[in-house]
Write a protein that holds these residues in place. Structure first.
Motif, PDB file in Angstrom:
ATOM      1  N   UNK A  77       0.820  -1.228   0.000  1.00 20.64           N
ATOM      2  CA  UNK A  77       0.000   0.000   0.000  1.00 20.64           C
ATOM      3  C   UNK A  77       0.854   1.279   0.000  1.00 20.64           C
ATOM      4  N   UNK A  78       1.925   1.262  -0.775  1.00 28.02           N
ATOM      5  CA  UNK A  78       2.748   2.460  -0.945  1.00 28.02           C
ATOM      6  C   UNK A  78       2.227   3.254  -2.139  1.00 28.02           C
ATOM      7  N   UNK A  79       2.286   4.569  -2.049  1.00 26.38           N
ATOM      8  CA  UNK A  79       1.850   5.408  -3.159  1.00 26.38           C
ATOM      9  C   UNK A  79       2.951   5.436  -4.210  1.00 26.38           C
ATOM     10  N   UNK A  80       2.650   5.026  -5.454  1.00 25.42           N
ATOM     11  CA  UNK A  80       3.691   4.828  -6.472  1.00 25.42           C
ATOM     12  C   UNK A  80       4.409   6.099  -6.899  1.00 25.42           C
TER      13      UNK A  80
ATOM     14  N   UNK B 209      15.403   0.563   9.515  1.00 26.64           N
ATOM     15  CA  UNK B 209      15.108  -0.616   8.705  1.00 26.64           C
ATOM     16  C   UNK B 209      16.178  -0.864   7.647  1.00 26.64           C
ATOM     17  N   UNK B 210      17.311  -0.160   7.746  1.00 28.48           N
ATOM     18  CA  UNK B 210      18.423  -0.386   6.817  1.00 28.48           C
ATOM     19  C   UNK B 210      18.196   0.173   5.434  1.00 28.48           C
ATOM     20  N   UNK B 211      17.393   1.227   5.320  1.00 28.98           N
ATOM     21  CA  UNK B 211      17.053   1.789   4.008  1.00 28.98           C
ATOM     22  C   UNK B 211      17.594   3.199   3.825  1.00 28.98           C
ATOM     23  N   UNK B 212      18.691   3.518   4.497  1.00 29.35           N
ATOM     24  CA  UNK B 212      19.234   4.874   4.390  1.00 29.35           C
ATOM     25  C   UNK B 212      19.677   5.217   2.972  1.00 29.35           C
ATOM     26  N   UNK B 213      19.954   4.194   2.153  1.00 30.99           N
ATOM     27  CA  UNK B 213      20.380   4.438   0.766  1.00 30.99           C
ATOM     28  C   UNK B 213      19.233   4.301  -0.232  1.00 30.99           C
ATOM     29  N   UNK B 214      18.022   4.132   0.264  1.00 34.72           N
ATOM     30  CA  UNK B 214      16.858   3.951  -0.622  1.00 34.72           C
ATOM     31  C   UNK B 214      15.761   4.985  -0.354  1.00 34.72           C
ATOM     32  N   UNK B 215      16.071   6.011   0.396  1.00 31.46           N
ATOM     33  CA  UNK B 215      15.044   6.975   0.800  1.00 31.46           C
ATOM     34  C   UNK B 215      14.400   7.698  -0.374  1.00 31.46           C
ATOM     35  N   UNK B 216      15.166   7.953  -1.417  1.00 35.69           N
ATOM     36  CA  UNK B 216      14.653   8.728  -2.543  1.00 35.69           C
ATOM     37  C   UNK B 216      14.230   7.856  -3.722  1.00 35.69           C
ATOM     38  N   UNK B 217      14.101   6.557  -3.472  1.00 34.88           N
ATOM     39  CA  UNK B 217      13.654   5.632  -4.507  1.00 34.88           C
ATOM     40  C   UNK B 217      12.147   5.442  -4.409  1.00 34.88           C
ATOM     41  N   UNK B 218      11.489   5.382  -5.555  1.00 31.56           N
ATOM     42  CA  UNK B 218      10.055   5.121  -5.594  1.00 31.56           C
ATOM     43  C   UNK B 218       9.812   3.611  -5.507  1.00 31.56           C
ATOM     44  N   UNK B 219       8.583   3.208  -5.154  1.00 25.79           N
ATOM     45  CA  UNK B 219       8.308   1.785  -4.946  1.00 25.79           C
ATOM     46  C   UNK B 219       8.723   0.880  -6.104  1.00 25.79           C
ATOM     47  N   UNK B 220       8.542   1.338  -7.359  1.00 28.16           N
ATOM     48  CA  UNK B 220       8.901   0.480  -8.495  1.00 28.16           C
ATOM     49  C   UNK B 220      10.408   0.344  -8.681  1.00 28.16           C
TER      50      UNK B 220
END
Length: 239
Positions: free
Chosen positions: A94-97, A130-141
């Motif tokens: 349920x993430x906004x794409x 959650x170990x996502x410091x390098x994925x903050x600016x990535x969209x769900x896809x």
């Protein structure tokens, strides 16, 4: 007691038929419990989940959540309770794409009226956790299934809710990733979080500290040792 349910019943009118999805459920859940709820299709587990998450109200009976009588609350009051006290995690994420990971995690804080600079800081901390410091600016896809579920977990945690309600959180993940997500839930539980996990997978359910089985609108089993669900413990070592 965090959750107290007494003789909970839920009826639906379907055409000329009346369907009783819950037929007198009694359930108590304490703070910092890790509980799994299992049941076949049509058992009433989705109805119970919706009521636990303040997405629906019972037809009769009593549901006390953190001493609040949910049964008598208005839709607006239920919405406020959901936003402030419950962190939701869903099978489909349920993430906004169109929003990146950071913006998705910020959403509950926006609804809570948290100031922009503070909510960004809180969202960043949740993603780093959650170990996502390098994925903050990535969209769900641009994220893997496991990473998307981690974003969803960060979003659920960012408001510091009273309970985490996870609906089939490993259902769209491969086995390895699913068990990695379960390790996160175990860590969150050890940190003091109350977790209610809805699943149809015995090998997932048995990792909780307490297992509940619901059939035909009634709880048929409730035990601290969830091996009642799947007695063959070797399933975990075979994965």
């Amino acid at each position: 007691m965090l959750i107290e349910i007494k003789d909970l019943r839920k009826k639906y009118i379907m055409g000329e038929m009346e369907v009783e999805a819950l037929r007198g459920v009694n359930l108590n859940i304490s703070t910092n419990e890790f509980v799994s709820i299992m049941g076949p299709s049509g058992s009433g587990k989705s109805t119970l989940m919706n009521i636990l998450g303040c997405l629906d109200t019972p037809s009769s009976g009593q549901y006390l959540f953190d001493s609040i009588d949910i049964s008598s609350r208005t839709d607006d009051e239920l919405s406020e309770i959901r936003n402030q006290k419950i962190g939701f995690i869903f099978q489909t994420f349920n993430l906004l794409p169109k929003l990146d990971a950071l913006q998705n995690v910020e959403l509950p804080l926006i609804y809570s009226g948290v100031e922009k600079h503070l909510r960004k800081d809180l969202a960043k901390k949740a993603l780093k956790r959650l170990g996502l410091e390098n994925r903050m600016n990535h969209k769900p896809n641009e994220l893997s299934g496991g990473q998307r579920q981690r974003v969803a977990i960060a979003r659920a945690l960012v408001t510091n809710p009273g309970i985490i309600l996870a609906d089939e959180p490993t259902g769209n993940l491969d086995t390895k990733t699913g068990f990695e997500i379960m390790e996160i839930f175990k860590e969150l539980h050890q940190e003091g979080n109350t977790i209610i996990l809805i699943t149809h997978e015995p090998e997932i359910a048995e990792q909780a500290d307490r297992g509940i089985i619901i059939r035909d609108g009634l709880i048929t089993k409730d035990a601290l040792n969830t091996t009642i669900i799947s007695p063959n413990k070797t399933i975990l070592t075979q994965v």
